[in-house]
Design a protein around this motif. Structure first.
Motif, PDB file in Angstrom:
ATOM      1  N   GLY B  26      48.042  68.686  52.659  1.00  0.00           N
ATOM      2  CA  GLY B  26      46.580  69.037  52.296  1.00  0.00           C
ATOM      3  C   GLY B  26      45.502  67.930  52.474  1.00  0.00           C
ATOM      4  O   GLY B  26      44.591  68.350  53.257  1.00  0.00           O
ATOM      5  N   CYS B  29      44.999  67.533  56.521  1.00  0.00           N
ATOM      6  CA  CYS B  29      44.295  68.904  56.834  1.00  0.00           C
ATOM      7  C   CYS B  29      42.903  68.296  56.356  1.00  0.00           C
ATOM      8  O   CYS B  29      41.923  68.557  57.437  1.00  0.00           O
ATOM      9  N   LEU B  30      42.671  67.908  55.435  1.00  0.00           N
ATOM     10  CA  LEU B  30      41.028  67.486  55.121  1.00  0.00           C
ATOM     11  C   LEU B  30      40.661  66.590  56.001  1.00  0.00           C
ATOM     12  O   LEU B  30      39.537  66.611  56.650  1.00  0.00           O
ATOM     13  N   LEU B  32      41.721  66.182  59.029  1.00  0.00           N
ATOM     14  CA  LEU B  32      41.521  66.767  60.330  1.00  0.00           C
ATOM     15  C   LEU B  32      39.923  66.999  60.340  1.00  0.00           C
ATOM     16  O   LEU B  32      39.356  66.992  61.351  1.00  0.00           O
ATOM     17  N   GLY B  33      39.797  67.907  59.260  1.00  0.00           N
ATOM     18  CA  GLY B  33      38.466  68.657  59.187  1.00  0.00           C
ATOM     19  C   GLY B  33      37.087  67.710  59.377  1.00  0.00           C
ATOM     20  O   GLY B  33      36.451  67.635  60.025  1.00  0.00           O
ATOM     21  N   GLU B  34      37.364  66.859  58.362  1.00  0.00           N
ATOM     22  CA  GLU B  34      36.525  65.876  58.206  1.00  0.00           C
ATOM     23  C   GLU B  34      36.366  64.763  59.480  1.00  0.00           C
ATOM     24  O   GLU B  34      35.136  64.621  59.833  1.00  0.00           O
ATOM     25  N   ALA B  36      36.463  66.161  62.398  1.00  0.00           N
ATOM     26  CA  ALA B  36      35.755  66.948  63.313  1.00  0.00           C
ATOM     27  C   ALA B  36      34.183  66.566  63.083  1.00  0.00           C
ATOM     28  O   ALA B  36      33.371  66.508  64.078  1.00  0.00           O
ATOM     29  N   ILE B  37      33.942  66.679  61.676  1.00  0.00           N
ATOM     30  CA  ILE B  37      32.418  66.495  61.433  1.00  0.00           C
ATOM     31  C   ILE B  37      32.052  65.149  62.028  1.00  0.00           C
ATOM     32  O   ILE B  37      31.137  64.824  62.597  1.00  0.00           O
TER      33      ILE B  37
END
Lengths: 573, 200, 287, 348
Positions: B26, B29-30, B32-34, B36-37
């Motif tokens: 998890g 994944c977080l 990964l998303g961060e 991108a930001i």
């Protein structure tokens, strides 16, 4: 988990292969309305949350559908006064935003929530409470978006909703051109529901990787689960750039920043890049779940294993990666260099290769099968056909010079509605007909289902086949009316009629759900004679899904049970 | 414990069934998303370098926060030492290193706050001054907000440690939190390079 | 790992995560906190308070131990059955085309052939350039012209001169096309009858040239205007012949023509696998 | 039994018939004269795109026939029948060779399509600009178009006049595209593809119309409330017509003493804050230049025929034609309206 006793030796049934499972009957205690409401609000059960996601999605499908009908009535004849330009602009903005974020995203995550744990033999998602939070924050975000109709300029202003298009190009979104709070509602509501989307995406990946039952190796996961892992990964790297862009927009609007302020050296093109870095992969976030449904339904109704499992996995991952490098094909007309235009032409065309592989594999799966055209398969067959067509118009749009003509015309509208309605919504309908019996214990009415299918498909083709033509004849998108002498009148009238037919079909579908829920035929645990784990428990499944942890040894565990003489694991091993 | 025999294959029973820890997945994944930001904000920063129509420019007002950066980056080392101690059930050194990590993070935050104070009140650079101000405060502020969230998490763990609630079996969860802290530090390297080296 | 979900399932109850209202409270708080930006600061404040209390409540749910409820299990037999108990097999007749040769070339041979052919077709093309235009760059630029910027109505001298973009683009196009054609050739080889030299050396280039001849006006009109189709065909046939020759000199493998088309396609299905296994066993014995 | 089959597929037949009927209506009616179809090009960029589009249509059409045909064959041939022997069909798991083959063939098609497209991109976008080219600066506003001819000293609005071109002696028009406010897009389908007008991001577009006449189009990027009524009119003039038009446009506004009252209204009622009339005190830049208002066929960016009555109505209440237009209703009395209209009507 280590020992493997066999508590339920198979009981021979005449004429059938067999296996046995333990489950419980559903809880039959009487509940008051408040108790039921409380149980749904406080639930952390992936099945209940999945159903909530679906209901929420269907509700907004009806809302955004109504907006679409209003838009089509306005465009049915030239110089119509059914809607004022301001209301029309709000409607098409809200229609697009709702369909993508509140219908598409919620429905696909509804499927993911309900089915991923069942398919991998788990009891729940990896983070059940995060799952509940994700749903509710998404739901409240959607409600906030629609609250803008009441409170657009703050509680005291005249109500207005966002009217800048779902792509919200800067600098139209700047304070100077969009005074009031309408645009803020758009940005804030999407940020809030974005939290939920990211939470669910994390949850799905963690569930698929960490909660698999014994024997469920990665290359034995149902393709449905594989696709949702890819979708969630893609969501993580696409929703977040959107959030970043929205934060920049809010910095501009609230703190006087200059990200997209062209007067102070900011760039309007930067917004387009940021938006489409999200916006294009988003299309694949929505369409990959449609593939996922096709990958489950087509084999079961063709009575054959999916053709080329490994190639399907590779193609899905390939699509996800290529889709991250194609965004600027939405920007062929903004004046990029010719080399950039050529690059994005190439990368866009490359997407056609893995998608082509998928279509061929579905055809090969059907080839040599015994295809039962029950309603789910009808929808999925239409899906394959319509997806083929939308892929081909996609190739046309990828050709940059032709795109200079087609971009922002009704041809584009027709193309992406072909993907969104012809592929995604059609597949989702098929998926609902397929899994409704599992979720409720009752079959959807087949006769109403056929009516739904044929009316919807005919309406779809009347609307969106014809809609390509005004685009070729020079009709741009987002216009609230058009001149009578342009020759677009008859075509638009036909398109609108088709839209109404689709609306009727969707109402039949809603009626079918209500009627079948009350008095539909009892489904039994495995009505379609299917092969994945969700059919190995009762319908609806008990809270704990499986009384004992399943153990699998192939991609189609139920096939192995039904055909002990020809089990998959013998082949796959 | 029993299992449903869905035609188990013989070889499956010989290997133990091992799956990754969901918290770790998890967090990946977080992250990964961060990432991108941050990529978008960094891209915006790089894109807008030198595009401001008015001053002040980065050369005029920015000073390289070397001490700050050393503090933040060394906190990655201290948190790693804390993790090691927890694995070996040494609770006291664990608490000590963990507290030191928080102190280093706080020093970084205070440093950033002082930098901003100087910029706003002495050098007259705000979000709305020019493009540089907009991108600078957004990017550095975004990172600082992550530091704050990380510090809140770290402090909670410290409180639970001091009240004796943290035990060896929580090591996996605490490592997940440490992973987030490492990410925040790694992002600082990128932000630092872009803002104070390339952009200056 | 996964403690609360997967333990204790042998008893009459199963641990499941307990229902809780904290996530929805936190979600509502987060939404209100943001909604304050478009309405009223007081609403933000309320939202933050709600979100914080939600977070604390949630925290207490999972720490130090995750809350769960016990769901009673009632054991019931579920019968897994099918209406189609038998499975058809693809029947492979044993005497099918047994007179044809039983050897063919491996897939990789196609790639090798493609590379060799790609190299071999360069000399005739260059030779054409030298003879017809006294420039080795002439054919290169014709192929790479699509990638050279501002290439409109070029003069013959233009085409004969050296352009580095032209060379680069020509090399890329040439390499990709030769590799792909070789790969396709290798993939389909085991399905088709043999005689790769006849098929790939003469027939395919002639068909390919015909196809190009009819479409080149759109694909690349400059090339179309300046092309010498005779020389073009010679180059293509060179490719085909060399590729075929290379393929023909690869060591052959046995999967071959005695089998029906479906097996030559490499279709994987239970019945055929057994057939193939037994075929290889026989082969081993015969050796 | 064929009849049974027909009965079973009656829905499909019904659908096909309905579709054929719709297509019939469409093509029986046919596109009208003013239809800006991309398939009736009149300028080199549009013609080249038209040719390319036919090529792409042929390739995609071929793919559609093959794959769609296979789908139809599979549906008919492999549907479950009543005579089904109730066995599962043979299970087929895949084939690497077949996968490889149907991967490589699309790749080859993509290579061909890409090379063709790339050549066309470079040919249109990077076309060298001939010396004889006419320069026009186009500025998009919410919701009208401003045209400036820097070499000729002409400022026009909403109706673009360009000279006829031909292959022997090309006289193309090169447009520099700017925006005064938000994003717009310039699209006259018969002359060229569209190019966006973006603030702080100048773009370029060229046309070389080969047939004289009027070509219509409209803004193709959503730009606010009246995006729909931001129409484009391009007049392709013969050399003589064009010279005459330029000569007229270069003159100052007509000074007719008989309408002095109207001119006073124009100068006192804030009209001149936004509009310019060359040779007078009015030099506003927010709205269209009105120096030669009556030389235009239309009003309000192409939505109204330009005559006295329409002009009067438009001034009286722009919102009744273009709700959300940035031109305010000035609350003039009927007398003032008459005088103002009379004045504007003299601006030939």
């Amino acid at each position: 988990m280590a020992d493997s006793t066999f508590p339920n030796p198979a009981v021979p049934i005449a004429g059938g292969a067999h296996g046995a499972l333990d489950v419980t009957p559903p809880d039959v205690r009487k509940h008051s309305v408040l108790e039921i409401l409380h149980s749904w609000i406080t639930t952390v059960d992936h099945k209940k949350l999945g159903i909530l996601y679906m209901l929420y999605g269907i509700f907004f499908l009806l809302v955004a559908g109504a907006e679409a009908i209003a838009i089509r009535i306005q465009l049915a004849v030239p110089n119509n006064h059914f809607l004022s330009p301001q209301v029309y602009n709000r409607f098409f903005t809200m229609h697009g935003t709702t369909m993508v974020f509140l219908v598409g995203m919620t429905m696909i995550f509804g499927f993911a929530n309900y089915l991923v744990p069942l398919m991998i033999g788990a009891r729940d998602m990896a983070f059940p409470r995060l799952n509940a939070f994700s749903f509710w924050v998404t739901a409240f975000g959607g409600l906030l978006l629609y609250y803008s109709f009441l409170g657009g300029s703050g509680l005291y202003g005249v109500g207005n909703a966002p009217d800048v298009g779902w792509f919200a190009y800067a600098p139209l979104t700047a304070r100077a051109f969009s005074p009031g709070h309408a645009t803020d509602y758009w940005a804030i509501a999407l940020i809030v529901s974005g939290f939920g989307t990211v939470g669910t995406a994390i949850n799905v990946v963690a569930t698929a990787l960490c909660m698999r039952c014994k024997g469920m190796t990665l290359m034995r996961m149902p393709l449905f689960v594989w696709l949702f892992v890819v979708v969630s990964g893609l969501t993580l790297v696409t929703i977040t750039p959107l959030t970043a862009a929205q934060i920049m927009l809010l910095v501009d609007r609230y703190l006087g920043g200059h990200f997209f302020d062209t007067q102070a050296g900011g760039s309007a093109v930067a917004w387009m890049h940021f938006f489409w870095i999200f916006g294009h992969p988003e299309v694949y976030v929505l369409v990959l779940p449609a593939f996922a449904i096709a990958n489950e339904v087509i084999p079961v109704f063709s009575r054959k294993a999916i053709f080329g499992y490994a190639a399907m996995v590779a193609a899905s991952v390939g699509i996800a990666f290529v889709s991250l490098g194609v965004w600027a094909h939405h920007m062929f007309t903004v004046g990029m260099t010719s080399a950039s235009n050529a690059f994005f032409t190439l990368s866009t065309m490359l997407v056609g290769i893995p998608t082509g592989i998928k279509i061929f594999n579905w055809l090969a799966t059907m080839w040599g099968g015994r295809i039962r055209f029950a309603t789910p398969m009808l929808f999925l067959t239409a899906f394959v056909f319509q997806f083929l067509l939308s892929g081909l118009t996609g190739i046309m749009l990828a050709v940059a010079p032709w795109n200079w003509q087609l971009h922002n015309s009704y041809f584009v509208i027709a193309h992406f509605h072909y993907v969104l309605v012809g592929a995604i919504v059609t597949a989702i309908f098929g998926g609902i007909y397929y899994w409704f019996p599992k979720a409720t214990g009752r079959m959807l009415n087949e006769r109403l289902g056929k009516w739904h299918f044929w009316l919807f498909t005919i309406g779809f083709h009347i609307t969106f086949d014809v809609m390509h033509i005004p685009g070729l004849l020079g009709m741009p998108r987002s216009i609230y009316t058009y001149e009578a002498d342009r020759g677009w009148g008859t075509l638009n009238m036909i398109v609108s009629i088709g839209g109404v037919i689709q609306g009727i079909a969707v109402l039949i579908f809603a009626y079918n759900m209500i009627v079948s829920l009350r008095s539909g035929e009892k489904a039994g645990n495995d009505p379609w004679d299917a092969w994945t784990l969700e059919w190995a428990t009762s319908s609806p499944p008990p809270d704990y899904n499986f009384a004992t942890d399943p153990v699998v040894s192939s991609r189609r565990p139920l096939w192995d049970l039904k055909h002990p003489e020809d089990p998959d694991w013998k082949y796959e091993a | 414990m029993s299992a449903i025999p869905l035609t188990p294959h013989v070889s499956d029973h010989q290997h133990p069934w091992h799956l990754p820890y969901r918290g770790r997945i998890g967090m990946y994944c977080l992250i990964l998303g961060e990432s991108a930001i941050f990529i978008i904000f960094v891209l915006a920063y790089v894109f807008y370098i030198g595009k401001s129509l008015t001053g002040p420019t980065p050369q005029q007002v920015l000073e390289v926060p070397i001490f700050n950066s050393i503090c933040l980056l060394s906190s990655s080392v201290t948190i790693w030492l804390a993790e090691r101690n927890l694995e070996h059930r040494k609770m006291k050194p664990f608490a000590l290193w963990w507290a030191l990590t928080i102190v280093l993070g706080l020093i970084f935050l205070v440093g950033t706050g002082m930098e901003w104070h100087t910029l706003i009140y002495e050098k007259g650079l705000t979000v709305s001054t020019n493009l540089f101000g907009t991108t600078f405060y957004s990017l550095v502020g975004l990172h600082a907000s992550h530091v704050i969230f990380g510090l809140i998490g770290l402090s909670l763990v410290l409180i639970f440690t001091l009240t004796g609630h943290v035990k060896e079996e929580h090591a996996e969860r605490i490592q997940v939190l440490a992973l987030y802290w490492h990410f925040v530090d790694a992002i600082w390297i990128v932000v630092f390079t872009v803002v104070y080296i390339i952009g200056r | 790992m996964n403690e609360e979900q997967h333990s204790g399932s042998h008893s009459e109850t199963i641990h499941l995560p307990a229902p809780t209202a904290w996530p929805i409270i936190m979600a509502f708080g987060v939404m209100l906190a943001f909604a304050g930006m478009v309405t009223n600061f007081g609403i933000s404040l309320l939202g933050i308070v709600l979100a914080l209390s939600g977070a604390i409540g949630w925290f207490r749910q999972v720490l130090p131990h995750e809350a769960h409820e016990d769901i009673p299990v009632v054991v019931e037999n579920i019968i897994i059955t099918t209406t189609r108990p038998e499975v058809a097999r693809i029947i492979v007749p044993e005497d099918d085309r047994a007179h044809l040769p039983v050897e063919t070339y491996p897939v990789l041979s196609g790639i090798k052939g493609g590379i060799a052919g790609g190299i071999a077709m360069i000399p005739p093309a260059i030779l054409y350039g030298l003879i017809a235009q006294h420039s080795i760059w002439y054919p290169v630029n014709l192929l790479g012209g699509a990638g050279v910027a501002n290439w409109r109505n070029p003069s013959t001298a233009d085409i004969a001169a050296f352009h580095w973009q032209g060379v680069l683009v020509a090399i890329v196009i040439h390499a990709i096309t030769c590799l792909l054609v070789g790969l396709l050739y290798g993939a389909m080889l085991p399905m088709l009858p043999r005689r790769p030299i006849l098929l790939g050396g003469i027939l395919a280039p002639v068909l390919w040239t015909g196809l190009l001849h009819s479409t080149m006006g759109v694909v690349n009109p400059e090339l179309d205007q300046h092309i010498a189709w005779g020389w073009f065909l010679i180059s293509q046939v060179t490719f085909g012949l060399v590729a075929g020759w290379v393929v023909a000199h690869q060591s052959r493998i046995r999967t071959a023509q005695s089998l029906p088309f479906i097996m030559r396609m490499g279709i994987e299905t239970p019945g055929l696998v057994r057939e193939r296994e037994s075929a290889t066993e026989n082969e081993d014995e015969s050796r | 039994m064929p009849w049974q089959w027909l009965w079973k597929t009656r829905n499909a037949i019904f659908a096909a018939a309905l579709l054929a009927f719709c297509c019939g209506i469409v093509f029986a009616q046919g596109p009208q004269a003013a239809t800006p179809s991309i398939f009736t090009p009149a300028s080199t960029p549009a013609t080249e795109i038209n040719n390319l589009s036919y090529f792409v249509l042929e390739i995609t059409g071929g793919i559609f026939l093959v794959v769609g045909g296979l789908l139809v064959y599979v549906i008919i041939r492999y549907r479950a029948r009543d005579t089904d022997d109730n066995r599962e069909p043979a299970q087929i798991y895949g084939s690497n060779q077949v996968e490889l083959a149907w991967t490589v063939i699309p790749v080859l098609i993509v290579v061909v399509l890409f090379l063709t497209t790339a050549r066309m991109i470079f040919a249109i976008q990077d076309a060298p600009k001939p010396k004889a080219a006419l320069d026009v600066t186009t500025v998009a506003h919410q919701f009208w178009w401003e045209y400036r001819y820097p070499a000729l000293g002409v400022v026009a609005a909403n109706e673009l006049h360009v000279p006829l071109s031909n292959t022997q002696d090309p006289k193309p028009t090169y447009m520099k595209l700017l925006s005064a406010d938000v994003d717009h897009s310039y699209w006259v389908p018969q002359l060229s593809g569209k190019v966006d007008l973006i603030p702080n991001h100048p773009n370029e577009l060229w046309i070389d119309p080969m047939r004289a006449g009027l070509y219509v189009g409209q803004c193709a990027q959503f730009c606010g409330a009246q995006h729909a009524k931001m129409l484009l009119r391009v007049y392709v003039d013969t050399p003589d017509q064009f010279a005459a038009w330029v000569k007229n446009q270069q003159q100052d506004g007509v000074q007719d003493p008989s309408v002095a009252a109207g001119r006073r209204v124009f100068e006192t009622q804030a009209c001149m804050n936004c509009h310019a009339v060359r040779g007078t005190a009015a030099t506003g830049r927010f709205g269209p230049d009105l120096t030669h208002l009556m030389s235009r066929d239309t009003l309000a960016s192409g939505i109204l025929h330009n005559n006295k009555e329409n002009l009067r109505q438009w001034i009286k209440n722009p919102d009744s034609f273009k709700p959300g237009s940035l031109m305010p209703a000035m609350q003039l009395s009927d007398d003032q309206l008459d005088q103002l209209t009379a004045y504007l009507s003299t601006l030939k």
